[in-house]
Design a protein around this motif. Structure first.
Motif, PDB file in Angstrom:
ATOM      1  N   ARG A  63      11.327   5.233   3.733  1.00  9.02           N
ATOM      2  CA  ARG A  63      11.592   6.138   4.994  1.00  9.02           C
ATOM      3  C   ARG A  63      12.827   5.163   5.611  1.00  9.02           C
ATOM      4  O   ARG A  63      13.921   5.535   6.004  1.00  9.02           O
ATOM      5  CB  ARG A  63      10.746   6.301   5.758  1.00  9.02           C
ATOM      6  CG  ARG A  63      11.062   6.725   7.237  1.00  9.02           C
ATOM      7  CD  ARG A  63      11.199   8.255   7.313  1.00  9.02           C
ATOM      8  NE  ARG A  63      11.617   8.866   8.471  1.00  9.02           N
ATOM      9  CZ  ARG A  63      10.856   9.262   9.415  1.00  9.02           C
ATOM     10  NH1 ARG A  63       9.493   9.564   8.820  1.00  9.02           N
ATOM     11  NH2 ARG A  63      10.971   9.907  10.440  1.00  9.02           N
ATOM     12  N   SER A  64      12.668   3.791   5.624  1.00  9.91           N
ATOM     13  CA  SER A  64      13.566   3.002   6.326  1.00  9.91           C
ATOM     14  C   SER A  64      14.851   2.843   5.395  1.00  9.91           C
ATOM     15  O   SER A  64      15.964   2.657   5.881  1.00  9.91           O
ATOM     16  CB  SER A  64      12.894   1.735   6.482  1.00  9.91           C
ATOM     17  OG  SER A  64      12.195   1.831   7.679  1.00  9.91           O
ATOM     18  N   SER A 109       0.750  -1.183   0.033  1.00  5.82           N
ATOM     19  CA  SER A 109       0.013  -0.002  -0.078  1.00  5.82           C
ATOM     20  C   SER A 109       0.834   1.335   0.039  1.00  5.82           C
ATOM     21  O   SER A 109       2.192   1.178   0.340  1.00  5.82           O
ATOM     22  CB  SER A 109      -0.683   0.162   1.132  1.00  5.82           C
ATOM     23  OG  SER A 109      -0.127   0.260   2.496  1.00  5.82           O
ATOM     24  N   ASN A 164       5.502   4.295   1.603  1.00  3.46           N
ATOM     25  CA  ASN A 164       6.252   5.282   2.454  1.00  3.46           C
ATOM     26  C   ASN A 164       7.135   4.933   3.488  1.00  3.46           C
ATOM     27  O   ASN A 164       8.230   5.558   3.660  1.00  3.46           O
ATOM     28  CB  ASN A 164       5.230   6.164   2.924  1.00  3.46           C
ATOM     29  CG  ASN A 164       5.630   7.560   3.504  1.00  3.46           C
ATOM     30  OD1 ASN A 164       6.245   8.181   3.017  1.00  3.46           O
ATOM     31  ND2 ASN A 164       5.456   7.582   4.877  1.00  3.46           N
ATOM     32  N   SER A 165       6.968   3.849   4.337  1.00  2.00           N
ATOM     33  CA  SER A 165       7.444   3.337   5.334  1.00  2.00           C
ATOM     34  C   SER A 165       8.658   2.778   4.977  1.00  2.00           C
ATOM     35  O   SER A 165       9.562   2.948   5.556  1.00  2.00           O
ATOM     36  CB  SER A 165       6.718   2.475   5.991  1.00  2.00           C
ATOM     37  OG  SER A 165       5.201   2.969   6.814  1.00  2.00           O
ATOM     38  N   LYS A 166       8.722   2.013   3.892  1.00  2.00           N
ATOM     39  CA  LYS A 166       9.663   1.199   3.416  1.00  2.00           C
ATOM     40  C   LYS A 166      10.679   2.209   2.856  1.00  2.00           C
ATOM     41  O   LYS A 166      11.896   1.999   3.331  1.00  2.00           O
ATOM     42  CB  LYS A 166       9.521   0.156   2.187  1.00  2.00           C
ATOM     43  CG  LYS A 166       8.133  -0.899   2.730  1.00  2.00           C
ATOM     44  CD  LYS A 166       8.967  -1.680   3.688  1.00  2.00           C
ATOM     45  CE  LYS A 166       7.937  -2.765   4.377  1.00  2.00           C
ATOM     46  NZ  LYS A 166       8.320  -3.302   5.525  1.00  2.00           N
ATOM     47  N   ARG A 206       0.943   3.619   1.819  1.00  2.00           N
ATOM     48  CA  ARG A 206       1.399   3.784   3.537  1.00  2.00           C
ATOM     49  C   ARG A 206       2.689   3.004   3.594  1.00  2.00           C
ATOM     50  O   ARG A 206       3.410   3.493   4.430  1.00  2.00           O
ATOM     51  CB  ARG A 206       0.457   3.451   4.212  1.00  2.00           C
ATOM     52  CG  ARG A 206       0.296   3.487   5.708  1.00  2.00           C
ATOM     53  CD  ARG A 206      -0.662   3.066   6.859  1.00  2.00           C
ATOM     54  NE  ARG A 206      -1.869   3.921   6.362  1.00  2.00           N
ATOM     55  CZ  ARG A 206      -2.244   5.024   6.962  1.00  2.00           C
ATOM     56  NH1 ARG A 206      -1.422   5.494   7.965  1.00  2.00           N
ATOM     57  NH2 ARG A 206      -3.349   5.579   6.712  1.00  2.00           N
ATOM     58  N   ARG A 207       2.479   1.809   3.113  1.00  2.00           N
ATOM     59  CA  ARG A 207       3.533   0.942   3.660  1.00  2.00           C
ATOM     60  C   ARG A 207       4.744   1.270   2.552  1.00  2.00           C
ATOM     61  O   ARG A 207       6.069   1.127   3.022  1.00  2.00           O
ATOM     62  CB  ARG A 207       3.234  -0.571   3.128  1.00  2.00           C
ATOM     63  CG  ARG A 207       3.795  -1.583   4.032  1.00  2.00           C
ATOM     64  CD  ARG A 207       2.816  -2.720   4.495  1.00  2.00           C
ATOM     65  NE  ARG A 207       4.100  -3.719   4.753  1.00  2.00           N
ATOM     66  CZ  ARG A 207       4.011  -4.834   4.492  1.00  2.00           C
ATOM     67  NH1 ARG A 207       3.519  -5.208   3.185  1.00  2.00           N
ATOM     68  NH2 ARG A 207       4.912  -5.761   4.956  1.00  2.00           N
TER      69      ARG A 207
END
Lengths: 199, 150
Positions: free
Chosen positions: B106-107, B97, B102-104, B99-100
Motif C-alpha cells: 500500500r505504501s 507477515s 499488505n501495508s508495504k 499483514r505487513r
C-alpha cells in the motif's frame, strides 16, 4: 614568512571545516511518553470479577484504544499536529503491550499485528495529514483484529466508509453512535455507517 | 583575488580530506532467498526498474557509481540507505507477515503515485533512477495485482 602564515591558516581552516562536516547531527527524536495510566471509563461499564483475565487484557489495551481514539478525533478535525502527538504515544503503547496472558498462537498473531501497527503509529507521528489518514486506515484494521483477540471493556462502534481509498472502503472505531468520518474531514463528515457494535 | 584562491584551496583540501573518512558501504554478494524478486513472479522489465530505482536504498546491496563513493554524496546516501532499509527491505520480503506485506505494498503504491519515491534528491544525482510514466504505470499495475493476490 607570509607564505608560511598563509599555509598554516589554510591548514587550520581545512581542519576546522573537516571537523564541521564530519559532525553529522543525528536527530534524536524524543519518544513521546505515554500519559499517566489513569483511564477514563466514560461509559461506566463495570468489570465483572469473574472475568479477571479479560480485565487484565483490557487494562493492557485501554491506553492503546485511548490514543487510537485521540488520533481518530484529530483526523475528524483535520488536525495534523494532534494526530501526530497521539501517534507518538500510541507507538509507545504498542511497544509496551504485554502479550504474556495469551496463548502462543494468539501471541504470534498479536506480534504480527503489533509489528505492523507500530509502523503505522510511527508514520502518523511524522507525516502530513493525508498520509496520516492512509496509515490510520491500516492501523484501524490492525486494532480491530487485535481487539478480536484481546477484547475490551469499552463500548465501541465499528464504522465503515465505502468511499475511502478509491472506493475500496475503510473502517474505523468510535465510541459514539453518530458518524464522524476521520478519512475525509469536513468534506464528507457524515459518510459511513455502523458496521458492528463491540460490547 | 587572493582570497578567492585561498578559499578555493581550502575547499579543495577539505574535499580531499573528507574522502578519507570511512563510510559503511551497503554491499552484499549474495541475494537472500527471501528476496522480493525470488519469491514473486516479477516481470523482467519491472525487475529492472525496481533494481535501478529502488534497490539502492531498499536492499542489502547498493550499486555505487563513482559519485556515490565520493563524499559528501556517500554520507548522504548512507543515511538514506539506513532509513530506507528500516522502512522496506526488498531482500527480506518473504520474512514479512502478510499483514505487513499488505501495508508495504500500500505504501509503495501511494509513494509512487504521489511521486515521493524515488526521492528527488536521489534522482538528482542518479538520473536513471527517475521513473518514466510508463515505468510508473507498469510497477503500479504489478504491485496492485500482487496486493490483491495476498
Amino acid at each position: 614568512m607570509k607564505n608560511l602564515k598563509t599555509t598554516v591558516s589554510i591548514l587550520v581552516l581545512s581542519v576546522t571545516l573537516l571537523g564541521f562536516t564530519s559532525c553529522k547531527d543525528k536527530k534524536t527524536e524524543e519518544a513521546a511518553k505515554p500519559m499517566s495510566s489513569e483511564m477514563h471509563h466514560e461509559d461506566g461499564h463495570s468489570q465483572t470479577s469473574s472475568d479477571k483475565m479479560m480485565s487484565e487484557a483490557s487494562g493492557n489495551t485501554a491506553s492503546i484504544i485511548e490514543n487510537y481514539l485521540k488520533i481518530k478525533n484529530a483526523l475528524v478535525a483535520s488536525n495534523e499536529d494532534e494526530a501526530a502527538t497521539a501517534g507518538g504515544m500510541l507507538e509507545s503503547n504498542f511497544k509496551e503491550f504485554d502479550k504474556s496472558p495469551y496463548s502462543s498462537e494468539e501471541q504470534k498473531e498479536l506480534t504480527d499485528i503489533i509489528t505492523d501497527a507500530i509502523e503505522h503509529a510511527e508514520h502518523i507521528s511524522e507525516s502530513p495529514l493525508e498520509h496520516q489518514r492512509e496509515h490510520f486506515d491500516l492501523l484501524s484494521k490492525d486494532l480491530i483484529d487485535m481487539i478480536a483477540i484481546t477484547g475490551t471493556d469499552k463500548k465501541l462502534y465499528q464504522d465503515y466508509c465505502p468511499m475511502y481509498n478509491n472506493n475500496k472502503g475503510a473502517a474505523w472505531l468510535s465510541t459514539t453512535k453518530e458518524i464522524k468520518n476521520p478519512y475525509f474531514g469536513s468534506k464528507m463528515m457524515n459518510c459511513g455507517k455502523i458496521q458492528k457494535e463491540i460490547n | 583575488m587572493k582570497i578567492l584562491k585561498i578559499t578555493a584551496l581550502v575547499l579543495l583540501v577539505a574535499f580531499v580530506g573528507i574522502q578519507f573518512i570511512p563510510t559503511n558501504r551497503n554491499q552484499s554478494d549474495t541475494v537472500p532467498k527471501t528476496d522480493f524478486m525470488l519469491v514473486n513472479n516479477v516481470p523482467a522489465s519491472v525487475q529492472n526498474t525496481l533494481q535501478e530505482s529502488c534497490y539502492d536504498c531498499h536492499s542489502n546491496n547498493t550499486a555505487y557509481p563513482w559519485y556515490n563513493k565520493t563524499q559528501p554524496a556517500a554520507w548522504f546516501l548512507e543515511d538514506h540507505i539506513k532509513e530506507g532499509k528500516a522502512e522496506l527491505n526488498f531482500n527480506e520480503w518473504s520474512e514479512y507477515s502478510d499483514r505487513r506485506k499488505n501495508s508495504k505494498l500500500r505504501s509503495i503504491i501511494s509513494q509512487i503515485e504521489d511521486e515521493e519515491m524515488p526521492l528527488d534528491s536521489y534522482t538528482f544525482i542518479h538520473r536513471d533512477a527517475k521513473l518514466s510514466e510508463e515505468e510508473k504505470a507498469e510497477i503500479l499495475q504489478f504491485i496492485k495485482q500482487l496486493k490483491n493476490s495476498l
